[in-house]
Design a protein around this motif. Sequence first.
Motif, PDB file in Angstrom:
ATOM      1  N   LYS A 173      22.090  24.293  23.297  1.00 18.58           N
ATOM      2  CA  LYS A 173      21.584  25.633  23.603  1.00 18.58           C
ATOM      3  C   LYS A 173      22.715  26.622  23.832  1.00 18.58           C
ATOM      4  O   LYS A 173      22.606  27.800  23.474  1.00 18.58           O
ATOM      5  N   ARG A 209      19.010  29.450   9.713  1.00 15.58           N
ATOM      6  CA  ARG A 209      19.809  29.720  10.909  1.00 15.58           C
ATOM      7  C   ARG A 209      19.430  31.067  11.525  1.00 15.58           C
ATOM      8  O   ARG A 209      19.266  31.188  12.742  1.00 15.58           O
ATOM      9  N   HIS A 223      21.890  23.127  12.894  1.00 14.58           N
ATOM     10  CA  HIS A 223      22.694  24.345  12.892  1.00 14.58           C
ATOM     11  C   HIS A 223      23.474  24.579  14.183  1.00 14.58           C
ATOM     12  O   HIS A 223      24.490  25.282  14.166  1.00 14.58           O
ATOM     13  N   PHE A 224      23.000  24.001  15.297  1.00 14.60           N
ATOM     14  CA  PHE A 224      23.631  24.275  16.584  1.00 14.60           C
ATOM     15  C   PHE A 224      23.796  22.984  17.376  1.00 14.60           C
ATOM     16  O   PHE A 224      22.896  22.147  17.400  1.00 14.60           O
ATOM     17  N   LEU A 283      15.124  24.081  23.449  1.00 12.01           N
ATOM     18  CA  LEU A 283      15.334  24.148  22.001  1.00 12.01           C
ATOM     19  C   LEU A 283      14.046  23.856  21.240  1.00 12.01           C
ATOM     20  O   LEU A 283      13.815  24.397  20.157  1.00 12.01           O
ATOM     21  N   VAL A 342      17.000  22.773  14.511  1.00  5.58           N
ATOM     22  CA  VAL A 342      17.884  23.455  15.466  1.00  5.58           C
ATOM     23  C   VAL A 342      19.211  22.712  15.559  1.00  5.58           C
ATOM     24  O   VAL A 342      20.299  23.309  15.485  1.00  5.58           O
ATOM     25  N   ASP A 366      25.610  26.645  22.344  1.00  5.06           N
ATOM     26  CA  ASP A 366      26.113  27.024  21.021  1.00  5.06           C
ATOM     27  C   ASP A 366      25.188  28.046  20.378  1.00  5.06           C
ATOM     28  O   ASP A 366      25.644  29.039  19.787  1.00  5.06           O
ATOM     29  N   LEU A 367      23.891  27.830  20.492  1.00  5.83           N
ATOM     30  CA  LEU A 367      22.920  28.764  19.940  1.00  5.83           C
ATOM     31  C   LEU A 367      23.001  30.115  20.646  1.00  5.83           C
ATOM     32  O   LEU A 367      22.960  31.172  20.002  1.00  5.83           O
ATOM     33  N   ALA A 407      15.040  32.593  18.984  1.00  7.34           N
ATOM     34  CA  ALA A 407      15.693  32.466  20.293  1.00  7.34           C
ATOM     35  C   ALA A 407      15.660  33.794  21.037  1.00  7.34           C
ATOM     36  O   ALA A 407      15.408  33.830  22.248  1.00  7.34           O
ATOM     37  N   LEU A 462      17.744  32.004  15.249  1.00 10.26           N
ATOM     38  CA  LEU A 462      18.327  32.965  16.181  1.00 10.26           C
ATOM     39  C   LEU A 462      17.330  34.077  16.516  1.00 10.26           C
ATOM     40  O   LEU A 462      17.255  34.529  17.664  1.00 10.26           O
TER      41      LEU A 462
END
Length: 219
Positions: free
Chosen positions: A55, A13, A51-52, A34, A48, A57-58, A20, A17
């Motif tokens: 986009k 995770r 975990h999310f 993503l 991706v 949410d990420l 990102a 991030l």
Amino acid sequence: MPKRTKAEAEATREALLDAAEVIFLERGVSRTSLEQIARQAGMTRGAVYWHFKNKSDLFHAMLDRVKMPLRQLLDDVEDPDQPNAPLESLRLATLHALGRLQGPRSRRVHTILLHCSESASDVDILALQDQLACDCYETMVERFEEARDTGTLIDNVEPEIASRMLMSMILGLLHDWLRDPERYDIGDVGPRMLDTFFERISLPSATSSSSGKPAARTK
């Protein structure tokens, strides 16, 4: 395939991030997919989505790894253990919020939010910024009203105007410094600007500068 441990899942995770941050900074939020983030992290798009949700949410998870200056200011000012008078509470909170900007991650994320977050249909960035600004403004007005009622705010400054001035100073400083952080040291310029502001709107002894000197008397 063995089940991943909690530590391994958290590491994945965090890697996503980190990726990102890199891609958002290079391409902007709306032009980043993503799949591009997954490739940057050396993973599949399925990782991706594990975990999310999407986009947005990420993006919010990325913001959660740092505290936005206005969010930090809100938390500091609303701290029930904060013993300072209203104006000193605001001054220390703004200084603390600006101080957090100087770390590399914080600088990257704030640059993304303020300069790489053009309108994106899948991430409602403007709504997030507006809500934080609105909450912060209302909290500032409450503190300036307390200062007025206790006789520490000069008579010719309205709490609403003082709040707008302080908000404009903080946001303007953020936007300006993040465009080119090498131009000046925000750790030096920011406190001097804030101390000057609070000295000008405070009655004697209402607040003090970071150097420990009493506030200037307002004529």
